[in-house]
Each structure stands twice: as C-alpha cells, then as structure tokens.
Design an enzyme around this catalytic site. Sequence first.
Site, PDB file in Angstrom:
ATOM      1  N   LEU A 194       0.884  -1.078  -0.442  1.00  0.00           N
ATOM      2  CA  LEU A 194      -0.151   0.028   0.387  1.00  0.00           C
ATOM      3  C   LEU A 194       0.949   1.121   0.207  1.00  0.00           C
ATOM      4  CD1 LEU A 194      -2.646  -1.201   2.455  1.00  0.00           C
ATOM      5  CD2 LEU A 194      -3.004  -1.110   0.090  1.00  0.00           C
ATOM      6  N   HIS A 195       1.744   1.691  -1.034  1.00  0.00           N
ATOM      7  CA  HIS A 195       2.278   2.200  -1.004  1.00  0.00           C
ATOM      8  C   HIS A 195       1.654   4.119  -0.607  1.00  0.00           C
ATOM      9  CE1 HIS A 195       5.278  -0.200  -2.914  1.00  0.00           C
ATOM     10  NE2 HIS A 195       4.965  -0.783  -3.297  1.00  0.00           N
ATOM     11  N   ASP A 196       0.972   4.236  -1.693  1.00  0.00           N
ATOM     12  CA  ASP A 196      -0.346   5.444  -1.367  1.00  0.00           C
ATOM     13  C   ASP A 196      -0.865   5.727  -0.731  1.00  0.00           C
ATOM     14  OD1 ASP A 196       1.832   5.526  -4.340  1.00  0.00           O
ATOM     15  OD2 ASP A 196       0.332   5.179  -5.758  1.00  0.00           O
TER      16      ASP A 196
END
Length: 310
Positions: free
Chosen positions: A239-241
């Site tokens: 869940l980078h962003d």
Amino acid sequence: MKKVILDVDTGIDDAYAIIYAIESKQLDLLGITGVNGNVPIDYVMKNTKKILKLIGNEEVKAYRGASLPLLTEPNHEFRVHGKDGIGDALDHITVDDEESDIFAPDFMIEQAKKHKGDITFIMVGPLTNLALALRKEPRLAEWVSEVVIMGGLVTKAGMGNKLPNAEFNIFADAEAAKIVFHSGLSLKLVGLDVTHKTFLTRERMEELKGTKYYDFIVESSEVFRGFSKQKYGIDGCALHDPLTIGVAIDSSIVQTEKHFVEVETQSELNYGQTICDFRNIWKQEPNMEVCLDVENEKFVTMFIDTLKQA
C-alpha cells in the site's frame, strides 16, 4: 480539517489512495492533480475519474498535469498495474472527456495562494507538477504547510523497484525531484523501504467481503499481486500510496528523522537514487523528514476499516 491537494499517476495503489483519502472523512480534498507516471496522462485522467465515480464523489475535480518528465523520456509500469493502469477492473464504468482548463501546476499555485499556510500537498507520483509549479511560483515554499511524498529509498540499498537503488516515482523524473528537494518546502519522504512493509494480502482482502469496495480491490489487484508473488513471494500488494495518505492523516504511525537527502541525476547505474546523509558527511542542514519505520499492521487495519465503513 486539513486542506489537501492529491497528486496522482493513477495506477492501482493510487486508486486505493484516492478512495482512502475521500472515505477517511479526515481530509478536505480541494482537488486531484494528474501527472504522467505509472501510465500515460490520458490513462491517469480517465482512471481518476472512474475512481471518483466508483466512490460516488464526482464533485472532486481532477486537473490534467504534465504529460512528460522535465528532461527524460517517459516511463510506465503496465507490468504492475495492468494494461489500463487499474487492472481492467472498472471497464464497466464510463466517464466523459470533459476536463478543467486549469493546468495542474497552476491549480496548485492558485490553491496554495488562497490557503496560505493551511494546505498540504500529497504527492504519490513523479514530482513533475510540483517542480513546474515551483519554477513558476517559488513562493510556494512559503505558502504550503507540508508536502508528503511517496518516493525514494533511503535505508535498503539494492532494494529499489526501477533500478537496484532507485524507486519508480523519483526515477520517473529525478530532475523534478531535485527541484522539489532543494525548494525549501517542508517535506516528508515516505519511501519504498517503509511502504513495502504495508502489504494488503489476499487473505486480508477477505475482510472487505460484502462491502462496497471488495470486488474492485480483489479484481484490480490481480496483476499487482501476480507481480508481488513473482518478486517477493507474497500474494498481496504493498500500500505505497495509501500509506502516504495515512501519514498525512496521522503521522504517529511512522517513525521519522530529519536529514539531508539528495537525488542522483547523472549516473546511469543510480539515476533517481535518493541519498540520505545519515551521518551528515556533507554538512548540510536537513531538507526533509525521512520515514524510517511504520506500524504496518496498524496501518493496514486502518485502511481496511476505513473501506469497510464506506
């Protein structure tokens, strides 16, 4: 409520970030700016509008930004995000081609001037739009409260996702990142070495079963999860962003330190590398807060719970 502009290159995790930002009900989203990155700008705009329609919030406007990096050729990541950028999961949603005439960097300047000292930029794509805005209006550094950036890699050399030492968003326009890093803006860097700890596994996706976003999350993540299984042996997507949204909402979920960070723009081997001077060898004042660790399980649960309540 914190006033924000969200800058995206809407692939899969950008889509999740948009959903999280709106469904959290904790951010006053003034607008979304699109930039070339994971996919070309035409895809970015269409995907963003599809996500807003899925959410049921088409009042939030999307503004078209840079279609090219400042100096280099464009890079895209269809292998991770699928041929349309969002895993072909919203083919059933149609959107019109109508767009604002305001160029995204101009929208950023306009809103920063209007809300001086009370606006946060959340940047989850290449930093081209912000660099262009700074070139036109350097006073942004005085007007913007904080810029939270998903980008870079500072503690795990060799663990990049574009080059061994480079993360995609910075690699996609390292010259733009250099402008931003030296702008005097209050910056917070949420790097790949931290975001990679926040995997939404296929197993945890089942917690969303029966909710508004279950089908989209499962279907859109299929290509991303296939990439993750091949590269990392994990059936899930980092869940980078969304983590960057989470940091903007509640920074207590990450551990940060202030350091000077530079961007490499000359080396073929390390183009786009973010070099953090942990030992202050360069004798420079810190230019940002660097995220070094995250309460990953707490954040993934926050993300799931927010989508459950939609």
